[in-house]
Write a protein that holds these residues in place. Structure first.
Motif, PDB file in Angstrom:
ATOM      1  N   ARG A  42       0.829  -1.216   0.000  1.00  0.00           N
ATOM      2  CA  ARG A  42       0.000   0.000   0.000  1.00  0.00           C
ATOM      3  C   ARG A  42       0.861   1.263   0.000  1.00  0.00           C
ATOM      4  O   ARG A  42       0.452   2.289  -0.525  1.00  0.00           O
ATOM      5  CB  ARG A  42      -0.928   0.019   1.212  1.00  0.00           C
ATOM      6  N   ILE A  43       2.025   1.193   0.593  1.00  0.00           N
ATOM      7  CA  ILE A  43       2.956   2.323   0.573  1.00  0.00           C
ATOM      8  C   ILE A  43       3.655   2.404  -0.784  1.00  0.00           C
ATOM      9  O   ILE A  43       3.839   3.486  -1.342  1.00  0.00           O
ATOM     10  CB  ILE A  43       3.979   2.188   1.717  1.00  0.00           C
ATOM     11  N   MET A  44       4.047   1.252  -1.321  1.00  0.00           N
ATOM     12  CA  MET A  44       4.827   1.235  -2.561  1.00  0.00           C
ATOM     13  C   MET A  44       3.996   1.508  -3.814  1.00  0.00           C
ATOM     14  O   MET A  44       4.525   2.027  -4.803  1.00  0.00           O
ATOM     15  CB  MET A  44       5.547  -0.110  -2.708  1.00  0.00           C
ATOM     16  N   ASP A  45       2.707   1.192  -3.789  1.00  0.00           N
ATOM     17  CA  ASP A  45       1.883   1.363  -4.987  1.00  0.00           C
ATOM     18  C   ASP A  45       1.855   2.803  -5.509  1.00  0.00           C
ATOM     19  O   ASP A  45       2.056   3.032  -6.711  1.00  0.00           O
ATOM     20  CB  ASP A  45       0.471   0.840  -4.754  1.00  0.00           C
ATOM     21  N   PRO A  46       1.619   3.838  -4.675  1.00  0.00           N
ATOM     22  CA  PRO A  46       1.667   5.203  -5.211  1.00  0.00           C
ATOM     23  C   PRO A  46       3.057   5.586  -5.729  1.00  0.00           C
ATOM     24  O   PRO A  46       3.177   6.332  -6.701  1.00  0.00           O
ATOM     25  CB  PRO A  46       1.262   6.091  -4.034  1.00  0.00           C
ATOM     26  N   LEU A  47       4.103   5.070  -5.086  1.00  0.00           N
ATOM     27  CA  LEU A  47       5.460   5.334  -5.568  1.00  0.00           C
ATOM     28  C   LEU A  47       5.663   4.697  -6.939  1.00  0.00           C
ATOM     29  O   LEU A  47       6.318   5.276  -7.821  1.00  0.00           O
ATOM     30  CB  LEU A  47       6.497   4.796  -4.575  1.00  0.00           C
ATOM     31  N   MET A  48       5.095   3.502  -7.129  1.00  0.00           N
ATOM     32  CA  MET A  48       5.182   2.827  -8.424  1.00  0.00           C
ATOM     33  C   MET A  48       4.416   3.608  -9.485  1.00  0.00           C
ATOM     34  O   MET A  48       4.894   3.752 -10.621  1.00  0.00           O
ATOM     35  CB  MET A  48       4.612   1.403  -8.329  1.00  0.00           C
ATOM     36  N   VAL A  49       3.226   4.095  -9.149  1.00  0.00           N
ATOM     37  CA  VAL A  49       2.432   4.868 -10.113  1.00  0.00           C
ATOM     38  C   VAL A  49       3.212   6.097 -10.555  1.00  0.00           C
ATOM     39  O   VAL A  49       3.290   6.404 -11.753  1.00  0.00           O
ATOM     40  CB  VAL A  49       1.055   5.249  -9.512  1.00  0.00           C
ATOM     41  N   ALA A  50       3.808   6.803  -9.607  1.00  0.00           N
ATOM     42  CA  ALA A  50       4.581   7.998  -9.956  1.00  0.00           C
ATOM     43  C   ALA A  50       5.778   7.641 -10.835  1.00  0.00           C
ATOM     44  O   ALA A  50       6.060   8.320 -11.831  1.00  0.00           O
ATOM     45  CB  ALA A  50       5.047   8.709  -8.688  1.00  0.00           C
ATOM     46  N   ALA A  51       6.482   6.576 -10.498  1.00  0.00           N
ATOM     47  CA  ALA A  51       7.671   6.191 -11.264  1.00  0.00           C
ATOM     48  C   ALA A  51       7.298   5.722 -12.668  1.00  0.00           C
ATOM     49  O   ALA A  51       7.973   6.076 -13.643  1.00  0.00           O
ATOM     50  CB  ALA A  51       8.437   5.092 -10.524  1.00  0.00           C
ATOM     51  N   VAL A  52       6.231   4.958 -12.804  1.00  0.00           N
ATOM     52  CA  VAL A  52       5.823   4.491 -14.131  1.00  0.00           C
ATOM     53  C   VAL A  52       5.301   5.662 -14.962  1.00  0.00           C
ATOM     54  O   VAL A  52       5.542   5.732 -16.168  1.00  0.00           O
ATOM     55  CB  VAL A  52       4.790   3.344 -14.028  1.00  0.00           C
ATOM     56  N   ALA A  53       4.616   6.615 -14.332  1.00  0.00           N
ATOM     57  CA  ALA A  53       4.183   7.817 -15.052  1.00  0.00           C
ATOM     58  C   ALA A  53       5.392   8.617 -15.548  1.00  0.00           C
ATOM     59  O   ALA A  53       5.381   9.147 -16.673  1.00  0.00           O
ATOM     60  CB  ALA A  53       3.298   8.683 -14.163  1.00  0.00           C
ATOM     61  N   MET A  54       6.436   8.690 -14.737  1.00  0.00           N
ATOM     62  CA  MET A  54       7.668   9.364 -15.165  1.00  0.00           C
ATOM     63  C   MET A  54       8.320   8.608 -16.317  1.00  0.00           C
ATOM     64  O   MET A  54       8.832   9.219 -17.262  1.00  0.00           O
ATOM     65  CB  MET A  54       8.633   9.497 -13.984  1.00  0.00           C
ATOM     66  N   ALA A  55       8.305   7.291 -16.256  1.00  0.00           N
ATOM     67  CA  ALA A  55       8.870   6.489 -17.346  1.00  0.00           C
ATOM     68  C   ALA A  55       8.078   6.698 -18.621  1.00  0.00           C
ATOM     69  O   ALA A  55       8.645   6.790 -19.719  1.00  0.00           O
ATOM     70  CB  ALA A  55       8.890   5.004 -16.962  1.00  0.00           C
ATOM     71  N   GLY A  84       9.703   1.407 -25.555  1.00  0.00           N
ATOM     72  CA  GLY A  84       9.579   2.077 -24.261  1.00  0.00           C
ATOM     73  C   GLY A  84       8.254   2.799 -24.104  1.00  0.00           C
ATOM     74  O   GLY A  84       7.624   2.746 -23.043  1.00  0.00           O
ATOM     75  N   PHE A  85       7.801   3.450 -25.170  1.00  0.00           N
ATOM     76  CA  PHE A  85       6.533   4.179 -25.124  1.00  0.00           C
ATOM     77  C   PHE A  85       5.359   3.235 -24.890  1.00  0.00           C
ATOM     78  O   PHE A  85       4.540   3.445 -23.992  1.00  0.00           O
ATOM     79  CB  PHE A  85       6.337   4.962 -26.422  1.00  0.00           C
ATOM     80  N   TYR A  86       5.274   2.188 -25.692  1.00  0.00           N
ATOM     81  CA  TYR A  86       4.115   1.300 -25.590  1.00  0.00           C
ATOM     82  C   TYR A  86       4.141   0.428 -24.334  1.00  0.00           C
ATOM     83  O   TYR A  86       3.099   0.215 -23.710  1.00  0.00           O
ATOM     84  CB  TYR A  86       3.981   0.454 -26.862  1.00  0.00           C
ATOM     85  N   VAL A  87       5.306  -0.059 -23.939  1.00  0.00           N
ATOM     86  CA  VAL A  87       5.377  -0.871 -22.723  1.00  0.00           C
ATOM     87  C   VAL A  87       5.051  -0.027 -21.495  1.00  0.00           C
ATOM     88  O   VAL A  87       4.271  -0.448 -20.629  1.00  0.00           O
ATOM     89  CB  VAL A  87       6.756  -1.555 -22.589  1.00  0.00           C
ATOM     90  N   SER A  88       5.610   1.173 -21.416  1.00  0.00           N
ATOM     91  CA  SER A  88       5.322   2.012 -20.251  1.00  0.00           C
ATOM     92  C   SER A  88       3.873   2.484 -20.253  1.00  0.00           C
ATOM     93  O   SER A  88       3.255   2.591 -19.186  1.00  0.00           O
ATOM     94  CB  SER A  88       6.282   3.202 -20.187  1.00  0.00           C
ATOM     95  N   GLY A  89       3.301   2.733 -21.415  1.00  0.00           N
ATOM     96  CA  GLY A  89       1.889   3.123 -21.482  1.00  0.00           C
ATOM     97  C   GLY A  89       0.959   2.015 -21.027  1.00  0.00           C
ATOM     98  O   GLY A  89       0.038   2.235 -20.233  1.00  0.00           O
ATOM     99  N   VAL A  90       1.203   0.807 -21.525  1.00  0.00           N
ATOM    100  CA  VAL A  90       0.385  -0.340 -21.110  1.00  0.00           C
ATOM    101  C   VAL A  90       0.568  -0.607 -19.622  1.00  0.00           C
ATOM    102  O   VAL A  90      -0.406  -0.879 -18.898  1.00  0.00           O
ATOM    103  CB  VAL A  90       0.734  -1.583 -21.964  1.00  0.00           C
ATOM    104  N   MET A  91       1.793  -0.520 -19.150  1.00  0.00           N
ATOM    105  CA  MET A  91       2.056  -0.771 -17.732  1.00  0.00           C
ATOM    106  C   MET A  91       1.374   0.280 -16.856  1.00  0.00           C
ATOM    107  O   MET A  91       0.829  -0.045 -15.788  1.00  0.00           O
ATOM    108  CB  MET A  91       3.564  -0.791 -17.473  1.00  0.00           C
ATOM    109  N   LEU A  92       1.369   1.531 -17.284  1.00  0.00           N
ATOM    110  CA  LEU A  92       0.720   2.588 -16.514  1.00  0.00           C
ATOM    111  C   LEU A  92      -0.784   2.350 -16.425  1.00  0.00           C
ATOM    112  O   LEU A  92      -1.377   2.465 -15.347  1.00  0.00           O
ATOM    113  CB  LEU A  92       1.016   3.960 -17.122  1.00  0.00           C
ATOM    114  N   VAL A  93      -1.409   1.988 -17.535  1.00  0.00           N
ATOM    115  CA  VAL A  93      -2.853   1.733 -17.521  1.00  0.00           C
ATOM    116  C   VAL A  93      -3.177   0.531 -16.640  1.00  0.00           C
ATOM    117  O   VAL A  93      -4.103   0.576 -15.816  1.00  0.00           O
ATOM    118  CB  VAL A  93      -3.372   1.529 -18.963  1.00  0.00           C
ATOM    119  N   ALA A  94      -2.433  -0.560 -16.775  1.00  0.00           N
ATOM    120  CA  ALA A  94      -2.689  -1.757 -15.968  1.00  0.00           C
ATOM    121  C   ALA A  94      -2.454  -1.478 -14.489  1.00  0.00           C
ATOM    122  O   ALA A  94      -3.241  -1.914 -13.631  1.00  0.00           O
ATOM    123  CB  ALA A  94      -1.801  -2.909 -16.435  1.00  0.00           C
ATOM    124  N   LEU A  95      -1.385  -0.751 -14.187  1.00  0.00           N
ATOM    125  CA  LEU A  95      -1.082  -0.431 -12.794  1.00  0.00           C
ATOM    126  C   LEU A  95      -2.159   0.450 -12.189  1.00  0.00           C
ATOM    127  O   LEU A  95      -2.615   0.200 -11.070  1.00  0.00           O
ATOM    128  CB  LEU A  95       0.288   0.248 -12.703  1.00  0.00           C
TER     129      LEU A  95
END
Length: 139
Positions: A42-55, A84-95
């Motif tokens: 629960r702590i790491m999930d928002p950090l992951m969202v921010a990092a994947v959005a940056m990616a 990089g664009f498509y993998v990070s985009g798909v990962m951001l939506v799924a996350l």
């Protein structure tokens, strides 16, 4: 601008490493995700969202810099930007979908298999995106 790129690159690499380590470590101390691991995710999930959005933002900039590729030979930079664009985009939506379903929806509708895919892919995505930012921070 180089300091911001460096800071963002280090942040992405640290979050990626933390996700990978914690993903494996949960099998040893809380495989059912009922106690401590649940709280840490629960702590790491928002950090992951921010990092994947940056990616994703970084990959979008790279994609725009490389160009469309029409009438030009396909280069390594072009392929890296596209992947990089498509993998990070798909990962951001799924996350985002899984995190919102986990944190904000009652009853929960997140999917454990999607979490496994996310948590095993994010370390590689963030590691490469962070490394690319660090490498290009001096340019």
């Amino acid at each position: 601008m180089g300091a911001i790129k460096s800071l963002a690159g280090v942040y992405m690499m640290l979050v990626g490493a933390a996700v990978g380590i914690h993903f494996i470590a949960t099998q040893f101390y809380d495989p059912a995700l009922t106690d401590e691991a649940h709280i840490i995710w629960r702590i790491m999930d928002p950090l992951m969202v921010a990092a994947v959005a940056m990616a994703f933002a970084t990959a979008t900039c790279c994609k725009l810099q490389v160009g469309s590729g029409q009438g030009q030979p396909v280069t390594r930079d072009y392929l890296e930007a596209q992947i990089g664009f498509y993998v990070s985009g798909v990962m951001l939506v799924a996350l985002l979908w899984n995190w919102i379903g986990f944190e904000f929806v009652e009853p929960r509708n997140d999917d454990g298999l999607v979490w496994i895919i996310i948590d095993s892919t994010v370390p590689f995505l963030l590691g490469t995106a962070g490394y690319r930012l660090l490498r290009n921070a001096n340019n």
